[in-house]
Write an enzyme that holds these catalytic residues in place. Structure first.
Site, mmCIF file in Angstrom:
data_model
loop_
_atom_site.group_PDB
_atom_site.id
_atom_site.type_symbol
_atom_site.label_atom_id
_atom_site.label_comp_id
_atom_site.label_asym_id
_atom_site.label_seq_id
_atom_site.Cartn_x
_atom_site.Cartn_y
_atom_site.Cartn_z
ATOM 1 N N LYS A 90 0.857 -1.180 0.000
ATOM 2 C CA LYS A 90 0.000 0.000 0.000
ATOM 3 C C LYS A 90 0.892 1.228 0.000
ATOM 4 O O LYS A 90 2.038 1.180 0.466
ATOM 5 C CB LYS A 90 -0.901 0.031 1.242
ATOM 6 N N VAL A 195 -20.853 7.250 1.421
ATOM 7 C CA VAL A 195 -21.430 6.968 0.103
ATOM 8 C C VAL A 195 -20.623 7.677 -0.983
ATOM 9 O O VAL A 195 -21.161 8.292 -1.892
ATOM 10 C CB VAL A 195 -22.927 7.353 0.034
ATOM 11 N N LYS A 197 -17.038 6.830 -3.388
ATOM 12 C CA LYS A 197 -16.773 5.960 -4.536
ATOM 13 C C LYS A 197 -17.518 4.635 -4.455
ATOM 14 O O LYS A 197 -18.248 4.244 -5.359
ATOM 15 C CB LYS A 197 -15.272 5.670 -4.625
ATOM 16 N N GLY A 199 -19.449 3.276 -1.624
ATOM 17 C CA GLY A 199 -20.750 3.261 -0.965
ATOM 18 C C GLY A 199 -21.881 3.633 -1.890
ATOM 19 O O GLY A 199 -22.978 3.058 -1.807
#
Length: 371
Positions: A90, A195, A197, A199
């Site tokens: 990551k 909510v 990308k 959600g």
């Protein structure tokens, strides 16, 4: 940025201890472009480490390091349990993407990725998009999650949300025992925290399945977009209000640490299944979840659809093939829940055991047969 919350602050001694699990942790600083970044490679036992680039205004370097260490470890387990021949890594870029993101910075970051010689493959995450990966790719060949115009998979949030929905169907079937898994969500109340990308796409799947959806987000723009697309969705003012409401399912889709002791004690939901990474706020929370009779679908099991999507790009992207592979998250989730029940352990423990077994067995073979 809409999928957001404050990452947990971890003491320096604990950071050092966690970092010892990792194969490599590299810091980058490019004053000319303003780049300050960290890449953490947790494991390459199954293949090169693949993981997204998170662009976030961390309060400190220590907070950024805590996040990248935890996220990269999660990517190793995610790739392993999903059956991919990839390791876990990551990256985090420290800063506000709204004001600090630039071509110069992204290209400097690309040179940073390139310097690792393919041990780390990067893609999108919170605060970065496919268009950003196109710029990164001008300096590095180890980039995936690019735009369709450049032969890439495009927005990986599409299949991330689809995979979460597949995992939620499996959990619903386990809890409510419906023979038709989709029917397990019809009429159920699902609370979605975040909510942005992912959600947003998950809300669409839930509405189509007949669920009653309640949402919250720190971004009014994200909420307005969801209301425009799905007027029937109910909006509450905060995550705290969402957690306190009557829910059948809680779907955390922002940043990590969503399941704290306080949240678990408050939840009425029978299932926790969401897209956020590292949802367990600290070791031991998974036992509290189990003791309350809540079925937790482990985050890295159900949110692997995005990884599947960008990994498919390495073969020459086919959305149909990637979606078929993401559909298998349903079966993987069932396997994890069944093993947890069989072994009498929390679902997070069951998932870890499956992933660790594959990393050990396949990693040993790669060590024997590969140079």
């Amino acid at each position: 940025m809409s999928d957001s919350s404050t990452p947990p602050v971890v003491p320096a001694t604990e950071l050092l201890e966690h970092g010892l699990e990792h194969e490599q942790v590299v810091f980058a600083n490019d004053p000319a472009s303003g780049l300050r970044a960290i890449i953490a490679i947790h494991s390459t036992a199954l293949g090169p480490a693949l993981g997204g680039t998170r662009f976030y205004p961390y309060a400190s370097t220590a907070a950024a390091l805590a996040d990248v260490l935890a996220l990269s470890r999660g990517m190793s387990y995610k790739a392993a349990v999903t059956g991919l021949d990839l390791g876990g890594g990551k990256a985090v870029i420290i800063g506000d993407p709204a004001t600090q993101k630039s071509e110069a910075l992204l290209r400097a970051y690309g040179r940073f990725v390139e310097s690792l010689g393919g041990r780390y493959l990067t893609a999108c995450d919170v605060g970065t998009y496919s268009e950003d990966m196109d710029l990164v790719a001008r300096e590095s060949s180890f980039v995936t999650g690019r735009t369709e115009a450049h032969g890439g998979a495009g927005d990986s949030s599409v299949l991330t949300a689809y995979g979460v929905f597949c995992g939620l169907r499996a959990a619903a079937e386990t809890v409510w025992g419906d023979h038709d898994p989709a029917a397990g969500l019809a009429g159920r109340t699902v609370g979605v925290a975040g909510v942005g990308k992912v959600g947003r796409h998950l809300v669409g799947h839930l509405v189509d399945a007949g669920a009653r959806v309640v949402v919250t987000d720190v971004s009014t723009t994200a909420l307005d977009r969801v209301r425009d697309e799905h007027p029937e969705v109910q909006v509450v003012t905060s995550t705290e209000a969402l957690v306190a409401s009557a829910l059948d399912v809680y779907a955390p889709c922002a940043l990590g640490g969503a399941l704290s002791d306080e949240v678990v004690a408050e939840l009425s939901a029978r299932i926790v299944c969401g897209a956020a990474n590292n949802q367990l706020a600290h070791p031991g929370v998974e036992k509290l979840v189990e003791d309350r009779g809540i079925v937790y679908a482990p985050d890295y099991v159900v949110n692997a659809g995005g990884l599947v999507q960008v990994a498919d790009e390495l073969e020459g992207f086919s959305f149909e093939r990637a979606k078929l592979r993401a559909t298998r998250i349903y079966d993987t989730t069932r396997t994890v829940l069944e093993r947890a029940r069989r072994d009498g352990v929390p679902t997070a423990t069951a998932a870890d055991r499956i992933a660790e077994q594959r990393m050990l067995e396949v990693g040993r073979l790669r060590g024997i047969w590969l140079p």
